[in-house]
Write a protein that holds these residues in place. Sequence first.
Motif, PDB file in Angstrom:
ATOM      1  N   ARG A  59     -46.497  14.119  66.523  1.00  0.00           N
ATOM      2  CA  ARG A  59     -47.120  12.900  67.060  1.00  0.00           C
ATOM      3  C   ARG A  59     -48.641  13.016  66.582  1.00  0.00           C
ATOM      4  NH1 ARG A  59     -44.315   9.254  69.612  1.00  0.00           N
ATOM      5  NH2 ARG A  59     -46.056   8.116  69.907  1.00  0.00           N
ATOM      6  N   VAL A  60     -49.284  12.209  65.959  1.00  0.00           N
ATOM      7  CA  VAL A  60     -50.591  12.525  65.441  1.00  0.00           C
ATOM      8  C   VAL A  60     -51.721  11.503  66.073  1.00  0.00           C
ATOM      9  CG1 VAL A  60     -52.215  12.466  63.327  1.00  0.00           C
ATOM     10  CG2 VAL A  60     -49.700  13.290  63.237  1.00  0.00           C
ATOM     11  N   ASN A  61     -52.554  11.972  66.595  1.00  0.00           N
ATOM     12  CA  ASN A  61     -54.045  11.028  67.034  1.00  0.00           C
ATOM     13  C   ASN A  61     -55.127  11.345  66.099  1.00  0.00           C
ATOM     14  OD1 ASN A  61     -54.968  13.095  68.140  1.00  0.00           O
ATOM     15  ND2 ASN A  61     -54.422  12.720  70.048  1.00  0.00           N
ATOM     16  N   THR A  62     -56.230  10.805  66.460  1.00  0.00           N
ATOM     17  CA  THR A  62     -57.280  11.106  65.834  1.00  0.00           C
ATOM     18  C   THR A  62     -58.046  12.543  65.995  1.00  0.00           C
ATOM     19  OG1 THR A  62     -58.730  10.483  67.583  1.00  0.00           O
ATOM     20  CG2 THR A  62     -58.001   8.752  65.930  1.00  0.00           C
ATOM     21  N   GLU A  63     -57.659  13.286  66.641  1.00  0.00           N
ATOM     22  CA  GLU A  63     -58.173  14.882  66.913  1.00  0.00           C
ATOM     23  C   GLU A  63     -57.024  15.827  66.730  1.00  0.00           C
ATOM     24  OE1 GLU A  63     -60.881  15.248  70.284  1.00  0.00           O
ATOM     25  OE2 GLU A  63     -60.049  13.339  70.860  1.00  0.00           O
ATOM     26  N   VAL A  64     -55.908  15.704  66.970  1.00  0.00           N
ATOM     27  CA  VAL A  64     -54.748  16.773  67.072  1.00  0.00           C
ATOM     28  C   VAL A  64     -53.622  16.142  66.634  1.00  0.00           C
ATOM     29  CG1 VAL A  64     -55.794  17.842  68.852  1.00  0.00           C
ATOM     30  CG2 VAL A  64     -53.974  16.342  69.641  1.00  0.00           C
ATOM     31  N   VAL A  65     -52.519  17.168  66.168  1.00  0.00           N
ATOM     32  CA  VAL A  65     -51.128  16.971  65.997  1.00  0.00           C
ATOM     33  C   VAL A  65     -50.272  17.747  66.966  1.00  0.00           C
ATOM     34  CG1 VAL A  65     -49.129  17.260  64.155  1.00  0.00           C
ATOM     35  CG2 VAL A  65     -51.754  17.082  63.406  1.00  0.00           C
ATOM     36  N   MET A  66     -49.400  16.931  67.489  1.00  0.00           N
ATOM     37  CA  MET A  66     -48.528  17.480  68.642  1.00  0.00           C
ATOM     38  C   MET A  66     -47.166  17.814  68.342  1.00  0.00           C
ATOM     39  SD  MET A  66     -50.518  15.103  71.827  1.00  0.00           S
ATOM     40  CE  MET A  66     -50.669  13.840  70.344  1.00  0.00           C
ATOM     41  N   VAL A  67     -46.853  18.939  68.116  1.00  0.00           N
ATOM     42  CA  VAL A  67     -45.408  19.289  67.652  1.00  0.00           C
ATOM     43  C   VAL A  67     -44.511  19.542  68.693  1.00  0.00           C
ATOM     44  CG1 VAL A  67     -43.855  20.448  66.065  1.00  0.00           C
ATOM     45  CG2 VAL A  67     -46.488  19.872  65.487  1.00  0.00           C
ATOM     46  N   THR A  68     -43.449  18.958  68.857  1.00  0.00           N
ATOM     47  CA  THR A  68     -42.431  19.178  70.111  1.00  0.00           C
ATOM     48  C   THR A  68     -41.521  19.792  69.366  1.00  0.00           C
ATOM     49  OG1 THR A  68     -43.159  17.201  71.260  1.00  0.00           O
ATOM     50  CG2 THR A  68     -41.006  18.456  71.773  1.00  0.00           C
ATOM     51  N   ILE A  69     -41.061  21.030  70.131  1.00  0.00           N
ATOM     52  CA  ILE A  69     -39.942  22.229  69.549  1.00  0.00           C
ATOM     53  C   ILE A  69     -39.039  22.437  70.821  1.00  0.00           C
ATOM     54  CG2 ILE A  69     -41.807  22.931  67.733  1.00  0.00           C
ATOM     55  CD1 ILE A  69     -41.881  25.423  69.148  1.00  0.00           C
ATOM     56  N   THR A  70     -37.903  23.090  70.229  1.00  0.00           N
ATOM     57  CA  THR A  70     -37.146  23.753  71.027  1.00  0.00           C
ATOM     58  C   THR A  70     -36.509  25.016  70.378  1.00  0.00           C
ATOM     59  OG1 THR A  70     -36.106  21.621  72.329  1.00  0.00           O
ATOM     60  CG2 THR A  70     -34.653  23.728  72.400  1.00  0.00           C
ATOM     61  N   ALA A  71     -36.831  26.114  71.063  1.00  0.00           N
ATOM     62  CA  ALA A  71     -36.325  27.528  70.451  1.00  0.00           C
ATOM     63  C   ALA A  71     -35.207  27.937  71.428  1.00  0.00           C
ATOM     64  CB  ALA A  71     -37.380  28.545  70.432  1.00  0.00           C
ATOM     65  N   LYS A  72     -34.129  28.285  70.677  1.00  0.00           N
ATOM     66  CA  LYS A  72     -32.990  28.930  71.223  1.00  0.00           C
ATOM     67  C   LYS A  72     -32.684  30.119  70.789  1.00  0.00           C
ATOM     68  CE  LYS A  72     -28.203  27.690  71.755  1.00  0.00           C
ATOM     69  NZ  LYS A  72     -26.882  26.624  71.715  1.00  0.00           N
TER      70      LYS A  72
ATOM     71  N   ASP B 283     -53.933  25.267  69.353  1.00  0.00           N
ATOM     72  CA  ASP B 283     -54.767  25.535  70.454  1.00  0.00           C
ATOM     73  C   ASP B 283     -53.696  25.760  71.681  1.00  0.00           C
ATOM     74  OD1 ASP B 283     -56.425  25.395  72.552  1.00  0.00           O
ATOM     75  OD2 ASP B 283     -56.810  23.160  72.397  1.00  0.00           O
ATOM     76  N   PRO B 284     -53.640  27.224  72.075  1.00  0.00           N
ATOM     77  CA  PRO B 284     -52.953  27.344  73.214  1.00  0.00           C
ATOM     78  C   PRO B 284     -53.003  26.761  74.421  1.00  0.00           C
ATOM     79  CG  PRO B 284     -54.295  29.245  72.940  1.00  0.00           C
ATOM     80  CD  PRO B 284     -54.349  28.206  71.655  1.00  0.00           C
ATOM     81  N   ALA B 285     -54.590  26.244  74.897  1.00  0.00           N
ATOM     82  CA  ALA B 285     -54.971  25.799  76.028  1.00  0.00           C
ATOM     83  C   ALA B 285     -54.418  24.325  76.140  1.00  0.00           C
ATOM     84  CB  ALA B 285     -56.436  25.473  76.199  1.00  0.00           C
ATOM     85  N   SER B 286     -54.000  23.509  75.238  1.00  0.00           N
ATOM     86  CA  SER B 286     -53.547  22.065  75.171  1.00  0.00           C
ATOM     87  C   SER B 286     -51.955  22.346  74.960  1.00  0.00           C
ATOM     88  CB  SER B 286     -54.056  21.339  74.302  1.00  0.00           C
ATOM     89  OG  SER B 286     -54.318  21.837  73.070  1.00  0.00           O
ATOM     90  N   SER B 287     -51.487  23.484  74.406  1.00  0.00           N
ATOM     91  CA  SER B 287     -50.089  23.381  74.206  1.00  0.00           C
ATOM     92  C   SER B 287     -49.370  23.702  75.667  1.00  0.00           C
ATOM     93  CB  SER B 287     -49.650  24.490  73.139  1.00  0.00           C
ATOM     94  OG  SER B 287     -50.350  24.323  72.172  1.00  0.00           O
ATOM     95  N   THR B 288     -47.952  23.128  75.601  1.00  0.00           N
ATOM     96  CA  THR B 288     -47.238  23.494  76.967  1.00  0.00           C
ATOM     97  C   THR B 288     -45.940  24.258  76.323  1.00  0.00           C
ATOM     98  OG1 THR B 288     -45.754  21.410  76.130  1.00  0.00           O
ATOM     99  CG2 THR B 288     -47.644  21.131  77.495  1.00  0.00           C
ATOM    100  N   PHE B 289     -45.774  24.704  75.232  1.00  0.00           N
ATOM    101  CA  PHE B 289     -44.815  25.651  74.857  1.00  0.00           C
ATOM    102  C   PHE B 289     -45.312  27.328  75.158  1.00  0.00           C
ATOM    103  CE2 PHE B 289     -42.638  28.604  71.549  1.00  0.00           C
ATOM    104  CZ  PHE B 289     -41.544  28.481  72.119  1.00  0.00           C
ATOM    105  N   SER B 290     -44.361  27.812  76.053  1.00  0.00           N
ATOM    106  CA  SER B 290     -45.061  29.151  76.401  1.00  0.00           C
ATOM    107  C   SER B 290     -44.674  30.214  75.564  1.00  0.00           C
ATOM    108  CB  SER B 290     -43.872  29.260  77.896  1.00  0.00           C
ATOM    109  OG  SER B 290     -42.541  29.414  77.428  1.00  0.00           O
ATOM    110  N   GLY B 291     -43.874  29.928  74.737  1.00  0.00           N
ATOM    111  CA  GLY B 291     -43.642  31.011  73.753  1.00  0.00           C
ATOM    112  C   GLY B 291     -42.656  32.243  74.035  1.00  0.00           C
ATOM    113  N   THR B 292     -41.893  32.103  75.225  1.00  0.00           N
ATOM    114  CA  THR B 292     -40.946  33.228  75.602  1.00  0.00           C
ATOM    115  C   THR B 292     -39.666  32.407  75.769  1.00  0.00           C
ATOM    116  OG1 THR B 292     -42.671  34.333  76.840  1.00  0.00           O
ATOM    117  CG2 THR B 292     -40.398  34.874  77.484  1.00  0.00           C
ATOM    118  N   VAL B 293     -38.865  33.065  75.031  1.00  0.00           N
ATOM    119  CA  VAL B 293     -37.337  32.745  74.958  1.00  0.00           C
ATOM    120  C   VAL B 293     -36.443  33.702  75.620  1.00  0.00           C
ATOM    121  CG1 VAL B 293     -35.438  31.575  73.686  1.00  0.00           C
ATOM    122  CG2 VAL B 293     -38.050  31.303  72.902  1.00  0.00           C
ATOM    123  N   ALA B 294     -35.792  33.542  76.704  1.00  0.00           N
ATOM    124  CA  ALA B 294     -35.019  34.435  77.351  1.00  0.00           C
ATOM    125  C   ALA B 294     -33.918  34.722  76.419  1.00  0.00           C
ATOM    126  CB  ALA B 294     -34.665  34.099  78.711  1.00  0.00           C
TER     127      ALA B 294
END
Length: 293
Positions: free
Chosen positions: A193-206, A234-245
Motif C-alpha cells: 500500500r502506497v500513500n504520499t509519504e511511505v510504502v507499507m509492505v505486508t509480509i509473512t515469514a515462515k 523505518d523500524p519505528a513505524s513497522s510492525t514486523f518484529s523480524g524474529t521467526v521461531a
Amino acid sequence: MAGPKKRSSTTRKVVWGAVGYLVTTLGTLLTDYLTKLDISPLLGSVLATAVGLVLVVAGVLVDAGKEGEQERVPATAGYPQPYYEPYRPYQHGQPHHDGQTYQGGTYQPVARRPRRGTASVAGVLALVLVFCGGGGFAVAYGAQAAGQRAIRWLDEQGKPDWEKKTEDPGRERIAKAASRTEGALTVTVTSVRVNTEVVMVTITAKNTGADSLNLPVFNNAQLNVVGADTLNADPASSTFSGTVAAKGQASGTVTFDGALPAGATKATLSFAHVQGSLKGPNSISVDIPLTAS
C-alpha cells in the motif's frame, strides 16, 4: 405541646434532605455512567440535557413539597402565646383594628407566605423545560463539540511523526501475492500500500527449520524499483518484529520511507542479512508484481 411538633418538624426536614441527597446522587451516578459510553456528541448532549432536566424538575418538586409541609405548621407553633387583658368597655384609649390589645400594646398576626399552587409549580416546570432544556442542550452540545475538537487537536500534536505517516492507509499497488523460499525460510508478500509519504509492505515469514531466524528491519530491509532510489525501512513505524521461531511464522508490515514511481510494475523486497542458523539462508529477496497507477 411544643415538644412533639418540634420533633415532627425536624423529622420532615431530615426526610426532605434525604430525598434531595438521593436525587443528586442518582443523577451524578447516571451522568458518570453516560460519560463513559462511546457515543456521538449529539446523543451525548441529549442525554446530558435529559439528566439535567430530571434533576432540576426533581428539585422543583422537592421544594414544592417542603413548602407544603411548612404550610401545615401553625405560624405560632413553638412560640409563647401572648397574654390578653380582659376587655374593658370604658378603658381609656382608641381600639386597634389591625391587631389585638395585650399588656397595653398590640399583637400583630404573623403574615403567612402564600402557598405555591399547582398552577405555579406547573409554570416553574414549563420555564425549566424551555430555558434549561433548550439552553442546556445548546450549551452541552457546543461544549462537547468544542471539547472533542480540542482533544483531537491535542492528540494530533502529541503524535510522533512515524505514527502520522501511516495513518493514511494509501492505495493498494500489488498485482498478486508473491513469495520466495531460501532454505527453511519462506517470505510471502500479500500487500503493498502506497500513500504520499511511505510504502507499507505486508509480509509473512515462515520457518520450517529447527533454528530460530532473525530478519532485522533496521538497516537491513530495503525496497528496490528499477530506475528509482532504493527505499529504506523505518523500524519505528513497522510492525514486523523480524524474529521467526523454529517451526513457526511471523507476520507484520514493513514501512519504507518514500513513494513508488507511478509507472512501476515491479519492486523487490530484500533482507540483506538473515541471522540465526548456520544452515542459512544468509539473505532473501522477493520480486513483487505491481499495478501501474
